[in-house]
Design a protein around this motif. Structure first.
Motif, PDB file in Angstrom:
ATOM      1  N   ALA A 213       0.549  -1.026  -0.309  1.00 58.22           N
ATOM      2  CA  ALA A 213       0.083   0.326   0.664  1.00 58.22           C
ATOM      3  C   ALA A 213       1.272   1.674   0.011  1.00 58.22           C
ATOM      4  N   GLY A 214       1.901   1.379   1.321  1.00 55.74           N
ATOM      5  CA  GLY A 214       2.748   2.648   0.994  1.00 55.74           C
ATOM      6  C   GLY A 214       3.358   3.087  -0.922  1.00 55.74           C
ATOM      7  N   ALA A 215       3.846   1.455  -1.244  1.00 57.21           N
ATOM      8  CA  ALA A 215       4.526   1.882  -1.977  1.00 57.21           C
ATOM      9  C   ALA A 215       4.056   2.368  -3.535  1.00 57.21           C
ATOM     10  N   ILE A 216       2.702   1.436  -3.492  1.00 60.55           N
ATOM     11  CA  ILE A 216       1.275   2.545  -4.807  1.00 60.55           C
ATOM     12  C   ILE A 216       1.576   3.710  -4.020  1.00 60.55           C
ATOM     13  N   GLN A 217       0.788   3.984  -3.382  1.00 57.84           N
ATOM     14  CA  GLN A 217       0.465   5.487  -2.813  1.00 57.84           C
ATOM     15  C   GLN A 217       1.432   6.880  -3.335  1.00 57.84           C
ATOM     16  N   CYS A 218       2.784   6.258  -3.527  1.00 64.33           N
ATOM     17  CA  CYS A 218       3.465   7.180  -3.679  1.00 64.33           C
ATOM     18  C   CYS A 218       3.508   8.850  -4.946  1.00 64.33           C
ATOM     19  N   VAL A 219       2.964   7.614  -5.981  1.00 68.10           N
ATOM     20  CA  VAL A 219       2.142   8.439  -6.884  1.00 68.10           C
ATOM     21  C   VAL A 219       1.797   9.434  -6.669  1.00 68.10           C
ATOM     22  N   ILE A 220       0.250   9.310  -5.783  1.00 70.73           N
ATOM     23  CA  ILE A 220      -0.144  10.208  -5.164  1.00 70.73           C
ATOM     24  C   ILE A 220       0.788  11.626  -3.987  1.00 70.73           C
ATOM     25  N   CYS A 221       1.601  10.693  -3.293  1.00 73.24           N
ATOM     26  CA  CYS A 221       2.081  11.203  -1.861  1.00 73.24           C
ATOM     27  C   CYS A 221       3.742  12.515  -2.876  1.00 73.24           C
ATOM     28  N   CYS A 222       3.788  12.257  -2.981  1.00 78.96           N
ATOM     29  CA  CYS A 222       5.619  12.736  -3.776  1.00 78.96           C
ATOM     30  C   CYS A 222       5.235  13.755  -4.451  1.00 78.96           C
ATOM     31  N   PRO A 223       4.268  13.899  -5.674  1.00 79.71           N
ATOM     32  CA  PRO A 223       4.592  14.881  -5.685  1.00 79.71           C
ATOM     33  C   PRO A 223       3.395  16.830  -4.670  1.00 79.71           C
ATOM     34  N   MET A 224       2.475  15.516  -4.093  1.00 77.05           N
ATOM     35  CA  MET A 224       1.915  16.963  -2.893  1.00 77.05           C
ATOM     36  C   MET A 224       2.290  16.855  -1.995  1.00 77.05           C
ATOM     37  N   GLU A 225       3.819  15.957  -1.111  1.00 75.39           N
ATOM     38  CA  GLU A 225       4.427  16.588  -1.079  1.00 75.39           C
ATOM     39  C   GLU A 225       5.502  17.534  -1.348  1.00 75.39           C
ATOM     40  N   LEU A 226       5.558  17.550  -2.527  1.00 78.32           N
ATOM     41  CA  LEU A 226       6.960  18.589  -3.203  1.00 78.32           C
ATOM     42  C   LEU A 226       5.965  19.726  -3.526  1.00 78.32           C
ATOM     43  N   ALA A 227       4.923  19.663  -3.955  1.00 77.86           N
ATOM     44  CA  ALA A 227       3.639  21.136  -3.353  1.00 77.86           C
ATOM     45  C   ALA A 227       3.754  21.715  -2.628  1.00 77.86           C
ATOM     46  N   LYS A 228       3.729  21.024  -0.636  1.00 77.54           N
ATOM     47  CA  LYS A 228       3.779  21.303   0.300  1.00 77.54           C
ATOM     48  C   LYS A 228       4.700  22.473   0.520  1.00 77.54           C
ATOM     49  N   THR A 229       6.259  21.115   0.522  1.00 72.12           N
ATOM     50  CA  THR A 229       7.485  21.689   0.695  1.00 72.12           C
ATOM     51  C   THR A 229       7.595  23.335   0.045  1.00 72.12           C
ATOM     52  N   ARG A 230       7.591  23.271  -1.308  1.00 72.32           N
ATOM     53  CA  ARG A 230       7.638  24.242  -2.325  1.00 72.32           C
ATOM     54  C   ARG A 230       6.470  25.493  -1.714  1.00 72.32           C
ATOM     55  N   MET A 231       5.492  25.376  -1.778  1.00 72.25           N
ATOM     56  CA  MET A 231       4.900  26.165  -0.922  1.00 72.25           C
ATOM     57  C   MET A 231       5.027  27.176   0.312  1.00 72.25           C
ATOM     58  N   GLN A 232       5.834  26.223   1.130  1.00 76.80           N
ATOM     59  CA  GLN A 232       6.602  26.114   2.563  1.00 76.80           C
ATOM     60  C   GLN A 232       7.494  26.949   3.046  1.00 76.80           C
ATOM     61  N   MET A 233       8.264  26.870   1.098  1.00 76.02           N
ATOM     62  CA  MET A 233       9.169  27.168   1.018  1.00 76.02           C
ATOM     63  C   MET A 233       9.851  29.082   0.235  1.00 76.02           C
ATOM     64  N   GLN A 234       8.231  29.224   0.298  1.00 76.19           N
ATOM     65  CA  GLN A 234       7.704  30.414  -0.659  1.00 76.19           C
ATOM     66  C   GLN A 234       8.098  31.742   0.205  1.00 76.19           C
ATOM     67  N   GLY A 235       8.561  32.406   0.290  1.00 77.80           N
ATOM     68  CA  GLY A 235       8.902  34.079   0.777  1.00 77.80           C
ATOM     69  C   GLY A 235       9.444  33.706   1.933  1.00 77.80           C
ATOM     70  N   THR A 236      10.355  32.930   2.540  1.00 81.15           N
ATOM     71  CA  THR A 236      11.408  31.962   3.081  1.00 81.15           C
ATOM     72  C   THR A 236      12.517  32.527   2.902  1.00 81.15           C
ATOM     73  N   GLY A 237      12.266  33.804   4.409  1.00 76.29           N
ATOM     74  CA  GLY A 237      13.786  34.570   4.531  1.00 76.29           C
ATOM     75  C   GLY A 237      13.839  35.822   4.230  1.00 76.29           C
ATOM     76  N   GLU A 238      12.319  36.192   3.684  1.00 73.85           N
ATOM     77  CA  GLU A 238      12.178  37.640   2.846  1.00 73.85           C
ATOM     78  C   GLU A 238      10.627  38.542   3.845  1.00 73.85           C
ATOM     79  N   LYS A 239      11.329  39.799   3.841  1.00 75.30           N
ATOM     80  CA  LYS A 239      10.333  41.133   4.151  1.00 75.30           C
ATOM     81  C   LYS A 239       9.030  40.446   3.895  1.00 75.30           C
ATOM     82  N   LYS A 240       7.846  40.746   4.751  1.00 75.59           N
ATOM     83  CA  LYS A 240       6.411  40.163   4.358  1.00 75.59           C
ATOM     84  C   LYS A 240       5.985  41.511   2.833  1.00 75.59           C
ATOM     85  N   SER A 241       6.275  42.818   3.483  1.00 72.60           N
ATOM     86  CA  SER A 241       6.524  43.381   1.875  1.00 72.60           C
ATOM     87  C   SER A 241       7.092  43.428   0.738  1.00 72.60           C
TER      88      SER A 241
END
Length: 256
Positions: free
Chosen positions: A48-76
């Protein structure tokens, strides 16, 4: 406050399908293996773990990139590169193709395959030892405890791989790439931060793992018990006196 929920769109979209795949594949694999043993629980969970990687990998990639967005920059002054998780994956696909969308797939497979095996194995062993029977008045607390501990055991077994996976998926934010491969990422991480790098973020992960997996396993188990209790009279009435032996064989201690 919204900063604490950066990247939440991707898990909300993906986790429903991931859990459906995981429990569906695990249940069908157990039927194919026919015997409900701890080893078969591990094998079914690993499949089950191996098969769900098809969705899990792109999902976690998007989550990581969204969380990294704007890191270390001023809000303005921070400039949003991605509008949402789907936009993030679409832009990555435009720049890097399918290989970019599946960045970190190998490490995800290495993490998820044994991780889900341990996940279902631990739940099976705990529910058997705790005696989670439908007539037990403490069944729900026992299921919650077994599910939470299963999540913790799963994360402890594969957390070092998750550290490397997260670093590979975060690599390239801002256009700068640091790692050329899994081994290169592992070697550079150890050189810079030592062996303790493989435990960074472990505390927060375990704090999240217990309630999330407690709720997941308890909900699935209780739902299956409810559905099967509705179907049971129909099975018993189908052919009186002919199916008693098979029914008795099915009544055994089991996690699901």
């Amino acid at each position: 406050m919204l900063g604490l929920y950066k990247g939440i769109g991707s898990p909300m979209m993906g986790l429903t399908f991931i859990n459906a795949i995981v429990f569906g594949v695990q249940g069908n694999t157990m039927r194919m293996l026919s015997k409900d043993t701890p080893m078969n629980q591990f094998l079914a969970g690993a499949a089950a773990g191996a098969i769900q990687c098809v969705i899990c990998c792109p999902m976690e990639l998007a989550k990581t990139r969204m969380q990294m967005q704007g890191t270390g920059e001023k809000k303005s002054s921070s400039r949003k590169v991605y509008k949402n998780s789907l936009d993030c994956l679409a832009r990555i696909y435009q720049r890097e193709g399918l290989r970019g969308v599946n960045r970190g797939m190998v490490t995800t497979l290495i993490r998820e395959t044994p991780g889900f095996g341990v996940y279902f194995l631990t739940y099976d062993l705990l529910t058997r030892s705790l005696g989670c029977e439908p007539e037990d008045p403490y069944m729900i607390p026992k299921l919650l405890f077994a599910g939470g501990m299963s999540g913790i055991a799963s994360w402890l077994s594969t957390y070092p791989v998750d550290v490397i996976k997260s670093r590979l998926q975060a690599d390239g934010v801002g256009g700068k790439y640091q790692y050329s491969s899994i081994m290169d990422c592992t070697r550079k991480s150890i050189q810079r931060e030592g062996w303790r790098v493989f435990t960074r973020g472990l505390t927060s992960t375990l704090l999240r793992a217990f309630p999330v997996n407690a709720a997941t396993f308890a909900t699935v188990t209780l739902f299956l018990l409810y559905v099967r209790s509705d179907d049971a009279p129909k099975d018993c009435e189908a052919a009186p006196g002919t199916h008693h032996a098979p029914l008795q064989q099915q009544v055994q201690p089991s996690s699901l």
